[in-house]
Design a protein around this motif. Structure first.
Motif, PDB file in Angstrom:
ATOM      1  N   LEU A   1       0.693  -1.106  -0.087  1.00 22.37           N
ATOM      2  CA  LEU A   1      -0.006  -0.036  -0.094  1.00 22.37           C
ATOM      3  C   LEU A   1       0.901   1.215  -0.168  1.00 22.37           C
ATOM      4  CD1 LEU A   1      -2.711  -1.210   2.402  1.00 22.37           C
ATOM      5  CD2 LEU A   1      -3.176  -0.233   0.354  1.00 22.37           C
ATOM      6  N   MET A   2       1.838   1.346   0.703  1.00 26.10           N
ATOM      7  CA  MET A   2       2.597   2.377   0.825  1.00 26.10           C
ATOM      8  C   MET A   2       3.488   2.726  -0.358  1.00 26.10           C
ATOM      9  SD  MET A   2       5.148   2.326   4.269  1.00 26.10           S
ATOM     10  CE  MET A   2       4.390   2.596   5.750  1.00 26.10           C
ATOM     11  N   ARG A   3       3.830   1.595  -1.075  1.00 25.47           N
ATOM     12  CA  ARG A   3       4.691   1.783  -2.329  1.00 25.47           C
ATOM     13  C   ARG A   3       3.768   2.410  -3.363  1.00 25.47           C
ATOM     14  NH1 ARG A   3       7.035  -0.926  -5.738  1.00 25.47           N
ATOM     15  NH2 ARG A   3       5.308  -2.518  -6.339  1.00 25.47           N
ATOM     16  N   ASN A   4       2.394   2.267  -3.027  1.00 26.81           N
ATOM     17  CA  ASN A   4       1.541   3.069  -3.895  1.00 26.81           C
ATOM     18  C   ASN A   4       0.986   4.198  -3.470  1.00 26.81           C
ATOM     19  OD1 ASN A   4       0.520   1.230  -6.379  1.00 26.81           O
ATOM     20  ND2 ASN A   4       0.846  -0.348  -4.900  1.00 26.81           N
ATOM     21  N   GLY A   5       1.631   4.650  -2.568  1.00 24.68           N
ATOM     22  CA  GLY A   5       1.178   6.095  -1.696  1.00 24.68           C
ATOM     23  C   GLY A   5      -0.083   6.049  -1.039  1.00 24.68           C
ATOM     24  N   VAL A   6      -0.420   4.972  -0.231  1.00 25.07           N
ATOM     25  CA  VAL A   6      -1.392   4.748   0.502  1.00 25.07           C
ATOM     26  C   VAL A   6      -1.177   4.354   1.903  1.00 25.07           C
ATOM     27  CG1 VAL A   6      -3.817   3.642   1.250  1.00 25.07           C
ATOM     28  CG2 VAL A   6      -3.057   4.130  -1.071  1.00 25.07           C
ATOM     29  N   MET A   7      -0.956   5.463   2.703  1.00 23.26           N
ATOM     30  CA  MET A   7      -0.549   5.168   4.318  1.00 23.26           C
ATOM     31  C   MET A   7      -1.547   4.648   5.021  1.00 23.26           C
ATOM     32  SD  MET A   7       2.645   6.159   4.209  1.00 23.26           S
ATOM     33  CE  MET A   7       3.374   6.287   2.700  1.00 23.26           C
ATOM     34  N   ALA A   8      -1.660   3.168   5.305  1.00 29.75           N
ATOM     35  CA  ALA A   8      -2.877   2.644   6.003  1.00 29.75           C
ATOM     36  C   ALA A   8      -2.343   1.748   7.110  1.00 29.75           C
ATOM     37  CB  ALA A   8      -3.993   1.960   4.987  1.00 29.75           C
ATOM     38  N   THR A   9      -2.804   1.726   8.204  1.00 27.02           N
ATOM     39  CA  THR A   9      -2.606   0.946   9.324  1.00 27.02           C
ATOM     40  C   THR A   9      -3.533  -0.559   9.166  1.00 27.02           C
ATOM     41  OG1 THR A   9      -3.944   1.845  10.799  1.00 27.02           O
ATOM     42  CG2 THR A   9      -1.797   2.923  10.736  1.00 27.02           C
ATOM     43  N   ILE A  10      -3.229  -1.218   9.990  1.00 28.92           N
ATOM     44  CA  ILE A  10      -3.982  -2.501   9.801  1.00 28.92           C
ATOM     45  C   ILE A  10      -5.438  -2.302  10.400  1.00 28.92           C
ATOM     46  CG2 ILE A  10      -3.171  -2.979  12.468  1.00 28.92           C
ATOM     47  CD1 ILE A  10      -3.320  -6.095  11.646  1.00 28.92           C
ATOM     48  N   ASN A  11      -5.472  -1.344  11.100  1.00 30.58           N
ATOM     49  CA  ASN A  11      -6.973  -1.094  11.526  1.00 30.58           C
ATOM     50  C   ASN A  11      -8.098  -0.201  10.483  1.00 30.58           C
ATOM     51  OD1 ASN A  11      -6.828  -2.673  13.905  1.00 30.58           O
ATOM     52  ND2 ASN A  11      -5.656  -0.826  14.813  1.00 30.58           N
TER      53      ASN A  11
END
Ligand code: GDP
Length: 590
Positions: A38-48
């Motif tokens: 996700l990060m590589r695609n510019g999306v900063m998301a946590t497990i929750n």
């Protein structure tokens, strides 16, 4: 069963919205791997956190899976409850958005309507801008969304059918139909809302309402007085003329819709504005659609909820209840709810809390609350390497400014450099923002938000640059400068001389001693040259020593013969031409 093992590429079924943790478990992968992708695609998301289907599809296929949409369960959305039986409920006020080309008079018209219909009748006038206001025409109320132009657009685009009943399209009579007019009309038509065209500025010299009508006809909107069905009203926001007729027409077209609401019982509606107030905490303006919203109610909006502490109307007056069609400012939220989210009330705190944590509804997938890949960034990812990106994390005070900011930032780009928003949100800068910014190597930008001193020192420890702004153009100017610095400088080469080699005396591994005649230009020690053999450039070098008549020389002019010692990794032959040049780098700007 989420996995279908019969095909070569594992097929995974994913709903409209899925938690990152759940997604990882369906893929049967460690969650860190999914977060990394996700990060590589510019999306900063946590497990929750939640991601939308499109994002899951991209990430899943990057990880070697085939992602298919899972059939949605029957939506238990509050909106579904909103459906009234034939004849049930009472007529509610229409909700109106004013749209049109910049400078055609949207703000002036909203002001004119407000002052004509309210201020002189209500002592004290209006003290609050809460995102909407109401006017009374005869016995009927009309609710106007008083949002900045941009928000009115996104309100229609994303939430049109739920939020707005009638769009007033403002066209300046001296300027006619413009690109944004067409866009506004298109949005309104797509959202299926009724249209009224306000032909404004009829007081102005050069005003030509008939031309506007002709232009509307060309767009397929034949005015009523020309036998069509599009209602047009000539107004002057400045002189205050035509306003009453406009309101009458709004009510007339609103009556084409079945605008009824359930007047009592649990409340449902939409969040139309939200921000974090320094004194009051998270504050939202909601528009009541059904039922009665009362102080003390438990109101759920997306992932957050409120025990309604106070209700304030558009006049700034404290109220104890808000009826359908009314905008009201609500305090008591746990967190800032997102613009455009539906809300509903629950019986008590426990059910409200549960509903908030469970409430990820289909239509909310489209909102900013859910992490997703920005489509405009996808194409960047594809052409990665070509575009250098300036990563930023953006925090803003209210949803409206965040959306305008994101729109402005999206425009800061050319073929080589671009701003990439890796995370964004409403509210003060939090520790997680600093952490994200560090992980993503991003600049952290705050717009009208606070940064505590402890976070300031955390940021400096983590080497995260934080910039705070109060004015959009200062922010965009700064980022434009930053991008300009990222642009490779423009290289300007100037030809200085052409020397024909007439003798080669000594060749070592790194140097050549030779002589020749300068056919054109002027050369001096230290200059660089390219070696031209026939039509081809076969190498390059630097002029280290220069002699004229066995004497050390500083420079040589056209027509003169000289001896040289040059540094080059190539060989130099008789008849080669040494093409001398200078090189200058010039900074570019975006
Ligand atoms: P917006 O960008 O659509 O919100 O447009 P504004 O309401 O800011 O108006 C743009 C300009 O047009 C301002 O200078 C207004 O004073 C002027 N304006 C708006 N309505 C009228 C009108 O009815 N007559 C005249 N003469 N000027 C108007």
């Amino acid at each position: 069963m989420a996995q279908d093992t019969t095909t070569a590429t594992p097929k995974i079924f994913v709903p409209e919205v899925i938690g990152v943790g759940e997604f990882a478990s369906r893929l049967d992968l460690p969650v860190t791997k999914v977060i990394g992708e996700l990060m590589r695609n510019g999306v900063m998301a946590t497990i929750n956190e939640q991601i939308d289907y499109d994002t899951a599809a991209v990430i899943g296929s990057d990880l070697g899976f085939e992602i298919e949409p899972e059939a949605a369960p029957e939506a238990e959305a509050p909106v579904a409850k909103a459906k009234l039986a034939e004849g049930e409920g009472e007529i509610r006020p229409p909700v109106v958005a004013v749209m049109g080309h910049v400078d055609h008079g949207k703000t002036s018209l909203l002001d004119a309507i407000r002052s004509a219909e309210v201020a002189h009748k209500e002592a004290g006038g209006i003290t609050q801008h809460i995102g909407a206001y109401q006017v009374k025409r005869g016995e009927r109320w009309i609710t106007f969304l008083d949002t900045p132009g941009h928000e009115a657009f996104s309100a229609l685009r994303q939430h049109g059918a739920r939020m707005t009943d009638v769009a007033i399209i403002v066209v300046a009579a001296d300027d006619g139909v413009k690109p944004q007019t067409k866009e506004a009309i298109r949005h309104a038509q797509e959202a299926g809302v009724q249209l009224v065209v306000a032909i404004n500025k009829i007081d102005k010299e050069g005003a030509d309402p008939q031309r506007v009508r002709t232009e509307l006809t060309e767009l397929g909107l034949q005015p009523e007085d020309w036998g069509g069905s599009t209602v047009t009203v000539e107004v002057s926001a400045k002189a205050g003329t035509g306003i009453e007729k406009l309101l009458d027409m709004v009510l007339l077209v609103a009556d084409l819709e079945d605008l009824r609401a359930r007047p009592t019982g649990p409340s449902e509606g939409v969040v139309i504005e939200s921000h974090l107030d320094a004194g009051q905490g998270p504050v939202a303006t909601v528009l009541v659609r059904h039922g009665q919203l009362r102080q003390g109610d438990y109101l759920v909006a997306g992932a957050t909820y409120a025990k309604v502490r106070s209700l304030t109307d558009f006049r700034g007056k404290r109220i104890t209840a808000a009826d359908p069609g009314m905008p009201a400012m609500v305090t008591g939220f746990k967190a800032v709810p997102a613009f455009g989210f539906s809300y509903h009330t629950e019986a008590n705190e426990k059910t409200a809390r549960e509903a908030a944590s469970a409430s990820v509804r289909r239509d909310q997938a489209k909102s900013l609350g859910i992490k997703k890949i920005d489509a405009s960034l996808l194409s960047d990812a594809i052409s990665a390497g070509r575009v250098s990106e300036l990563n930023v994390v953006v925090k803003a005070d209210v949803q409206g400014s965040l959306e305008s900011l994101l729109e402005s930032l999206a425009k800061l780009r050319n073929d080589e450099v671009a701003v990439k928003v890796v995370a964004s949100g409403v509210g003060d800068i939090a520790e997680s923002d600093v952490t994200f910014a560090r992980t993503a190597g991003a600049l952290l930008i705050g717009f009208n938000v606070a940064l505590s001193s402890s976070l300031k020192s955390l940021a400096s420890r983590e080497s995260v640059t934080v910039r705070q702004y109060r004015v959009i153009y200062e922010l965009t100017d700064d980022l434009r400068d930053a991008l300009s610095q990222m642009l490779a400088p423009e290289v300007i080469e100037t030809e200085l001389g052409d020397l024909e080699v007439l003798g080669v005396f000594k060749t070592t591994k790194a140097a050549v001693v030779c002589g020749g005649t300068l056919r054109s230009g002027r050369i001096e020690k230290g200059l660089k040259f390219r070696i031209k053999r026939g039509a081809e450039i076969i190498g390059a070098g630097t002029l280290n020593g220069l002699q004229k008549d066995k004497q050390e020389a500083r420079e040589v002019f056209e027509g003169e013969t000289c001896g040289m010692s040059v540094a080059t990794a190539n060989t130099i032959d008789l008849g080669d031409h040494l093409m001398f040049y200078s090189r200058e780098e010039r900074a570019r700007s975006l």
